[in-house]
Design an enzyme around this catalytic site. Structure first.
Site, PDB file in Angstrom:
ATOM      1  N   GLU A 226       0.857  -1.286   0.107  1.00 24.77           N
ATOM      2  CA  GLU A 226      -0.126  -0.104  -0.065  1.00 24.77           C
ATOM      3  C   GLU A 226       0.842   1.156   0.026  1.00 24.77           C
ATOM      4  O   GLU A 226       1.752   1.462   0.969  1.00 24.77           O
ATOM      5  CB  GLU A 226      -0.875   0.011   0.973  1.00 24.77           C
ATOM      6  CG  GLU A 226      -1.950   1.172   1.296  1.00 24.77           C
ATOM      7  CD  GLU A 226      -2.992   1.215   2.438  1.00 24.77           C
ATOM      8  OE1 GLU A 226      -3.125  -0.024   2.842  1.00 24.77           O
ATOM      9  OE2 GLU A 226      -3.413   2.316   2.839  1.00 24.77           O
TER      10      GLU A 226
ATOM     11  N   ASP B 186       3.959 -14.590  11.248  1.00 26.94           N
ATOM     12  CA  ASP B 186       2.878 -14.932  10.631  1.00 26.94           C
ATOM     13  C   ASP B 186       1.711 -13.823  10.837  1.00 26.94           C
ATOM     14  O   ASP B 186       1.369 -13.737  12.096  1.00 26.94           O
ATOM     15  CB  ASP B 186       2.420 -16.396  11.667  1.00 26.94           C
ATOM     16  CG  ASP B 186       0.982 -16.731  10.914  1.00 26.94           C
ATOM     17  OD1 ASP B 186       0.059 -16.054  10.375  1.00 26.94           O
ATOM     18  OD2 ASP B 186       0.463 -17.974  11.346  1.00 26.94           O
TER      19      ASP B 186
ATOM     20  N   HIS C 185      -2.065  10.302   0.508  1.00 26.75           N
ATOM     21  CA  HIS C 185      -2.243   8.878  -0.084  1.00 26.75           C
ATOM     22  C   HIS C 185      -2.103   9.044  -1.585  1.00 26.75           C
ATOM     23  O   HIS C 185      -1.318   8.459  -2.279  1.00 26.75           O
ATOM     24  CB  HIS C 185      -3.567   8.292   0.230  1.00 26.75           C
ATOM     25  CG  HIS C 185      -3.817   7.116  -0.140  1.00 26.75           C
ATOM     26  ND1 HIS C 185      -3.247   5.964   0.554  1.00 26.75           N
ATOM     27  CD2 HIS C 185      -4.783   6.627  -1.105  1.00 26.75           C
ATOM     28  CE1 HIS C 185      -3.640   5.003  -0.243  1.00 26.75           C
ATOM     29  NE2 HIS C 185      -4.484   5.306  -1.073  1.00 26.75           N
TER      30      HIS C 185
HETATM   31  C1  MEV Z   1      -5.692   3.162   4.963  1.00 25.36           C
HETATM   32  O1  MEV Z   1      -5.184   1.804   4.706  1.00 25.36           O
HETATM   33  C2  MEV Z   1      -5.817   3.444   6.623  1.00 25.36           C
HETATM   34  C3  MEV Z   1      -6.463   4.457   7.148  1.00 25.36           C
HETATM   35  O2  MEV Z   1      -7.697   4.201   6.635  1.00 25.36           O
HETATM   36  C4  MEV Z   1      -6.466   4.429   8.755  1.00 25.36           C
HETATM   37  C5  MEV Z   1      -7.269   5.297   9.473  1.00 25.36           C
HETATM   38  O3  MEV Z   1      -8.399   5.830   8.870  1.00 25.36           O
HETATM   39  O4  MEV Z   1      -6.920   5.473  10.724  1.00 25.36           O
HETATM   40  C6  MEV Z   1      -5.929   5.579   6.781  1.00 25.36           C
END
Ligand code: MEV
Length: 438
Positions: free
Chosen positions: A85, A296, A393
């Site tokens: 990710e 794991d 992101h």
């Molecule tokens: C995305 O992989 C994770 C988040 O949604 C975590 C969160 O909302 O705290 C950004």
């Protein structure tokens, strides 16, 4: 319509690939080429991977990244993370840097106890069973001694064997609820071997126990297996600083930012829909380190989510508070990890991952992994209560979109530059790409 295959596991790798690509892909030649593209050119490394599981046809790569600058108990770590990710490693690194200047992370092991159970059916009187188990305990331990000898030499072994009466919930159902100290091993094989030995002894000895009536002598063992729920294999990690140091940018005062962080965690404490996502973000950090160190992640996930529900409601694994003008942010969770056995000495990248971490003990690794989870959560919640998650992101995801569009290196450079000052939504990226292409 495809037909079932007989003896698939006995075919050679090439035969398996032939069968697979002929029956299940649209273009068998290009599918074969793709599978081969991911083979390791070093035949020894490839063989190692082939033998990790059954019916291997190729390798599945995940990026192996590094989040540097983690100050944990005054020691500096660069943390390896295996994850697909975008933005997870960047977020961890950003949180590490933030806390590096504010005293770093402090951690504590609360316990290292592992659990396993022999589940069985007994149709007699509880008092008699209880006496039988008391009499049997030395024999259970003695009969498992060939399994426990080495672990005991190193200071570990079986720590308790307790009879649990579960007949209120399920007719005639009892357990031997057992605990173990497995030191630097995750301990699954050790625990399961001990439990299977206990089960055998239980059945054999019951069959000849003088105080049992004839129909009590048949104890039916249903199964013997470790539990991945390890609420006493527990670690805590924390960061804290004066509220005045919670300065991030001109848009929010340190006090406002600290208060928003606390609010966001309070919401995740009481609202399961938010808590699941909040904890998912924590697991982004945790799983990535767990994978990079050959552990794991399914076991870790199962235990973490069970622990998150320990009070009857699914809740946040992290906590945040402001007290006496100090902001603190902490995590407490169970982590059954190993730094010996399993993949740890087999997978070349796992070995390197552990070397990068300074060859930690299992307890040290628990602390590092908990910190990765806490840092990830801090970074995610920080973004959520300030800019929103999409800004960071999408910046990290930009290259994925450009790769999908087939952008050249120079187009990528131009567009990465452009999106430093523009909002990178999917549509905006496609439009900007088409504009420079044309
Ligand atoms: C995305 O992989 C994770 C988040 O949604 C975590 C969160 O909302 O705290 C950004």
């Amino acid at each position: 319509m495809n037909k079932p295959v007989e003896g698939f596991s006995k075919l050679t790798k090439e035969q398996k690939i032939d069968w697979l690509t002929t029956n299940y892909t649209e273009d068998s030649e290009s599918a074969k080429k793709l599978l081969q593209l991911y083979w390791n050119p070093d035949t020894k490394v490839q063989q190692l991977h082939d033998e990790f599981i059954e019916n291997t046809v190729t390798n599945y790569y995940l990026p192996f990244g590094i989040a540097p600058n983690f100050l944990i108990n005054d020691k500096l770590y660069a943390i390896p993370m295996a994850i697909e990710e975008s933005s997870v490693v960047a977020a961890a690194s950003k949180a590490a840097k933030f806390w590096l200047k504010r005293g770093g992370f402090k951690t504590k092991i609360i316990g290292t106890e592992k659990v396993g159970q022999v589940h069985f059916i007994f149709k007699g009187k509880f008092e008699k069973l209880s006496r039988f188990i008391e009499d049997l305990r030395p024999k259970l331990i003695e009969n498992a001694s060939s399994i426990t000898r080495n672990m005991e030499k190193r200071g570990g072994g079986i720590t308790s064997i307790e009879l649990r009466d579960k007949t209120d919930e399920l007719k005639d159902y009892y357990q031997l609820h057992c605990t173990f100290e497995t030191l630097d091993a995750m301990g699954a094989n050790f625990i399961n071997s001990c439990l299977e030995s206990f089960a055998q002894t239980l059945e054999n000895e019951a069959a000849q126990y003088g105080s049992f009536a004839a129909d009590e002598r048949h104890i039916e063992v249903v199964m013997s297996i470790l539990s991945n729920y390890v609420p006493d294999c527990l670690v805590r990690a924390e960061v804290s600083c004066p509220v005045s140091q919670m300065n991030i940018d001109h848009r929010l005062s340190p006090h406002e930012f600290a208060k928003k962080m606390v609010r966001a965690v309070e919401i995740a404490k009481i609202e399961p829909f938010r808590a699941v996502t909040h904890n998912k973000g924590i697991m982004n950090g945790i799983d990535a380190v767990v994978l990079a160190t050959g552990n794991d992640f399914r076991a870790i996930e199962a235990a973490a989510h069970a622990y998150a529900s320990k009070n009857g409601n699914y809740s946040s694994l992290t906590d945040a508070k402001i007290e006496d003008d100090i902001f603190s942010f902490s995590i407490e969770l169970p982590l059954a990890l190993g730094t010996v056995g399993g993949l740890t000495s087999l997978h070349p990248l796992v070995k390197l991952g552990l070397e990068i971490l300074g060859k930690p003990s299992a307890s040290e690794l628990m602390q590092i992994v908990a910190v990765a989870g806490l840092a990830q959560n801090f970074a995610a919640v920080r973004s959520l209560v300030t800019t929103g998650i999409q800004e960071g992101h999408m910046k990290m995801h930009l290259l994925n979109i450009l790769n999908q569009l087939g952008a050249t290196d120079s187009e990528k450079n131009t567009l990465v530059d452009y999106f430093k000052t523009h909002a990178a939504t999917h549509n905006a990226v496609v439009e900007a790409f088409e504009k420079i292409r044309n």
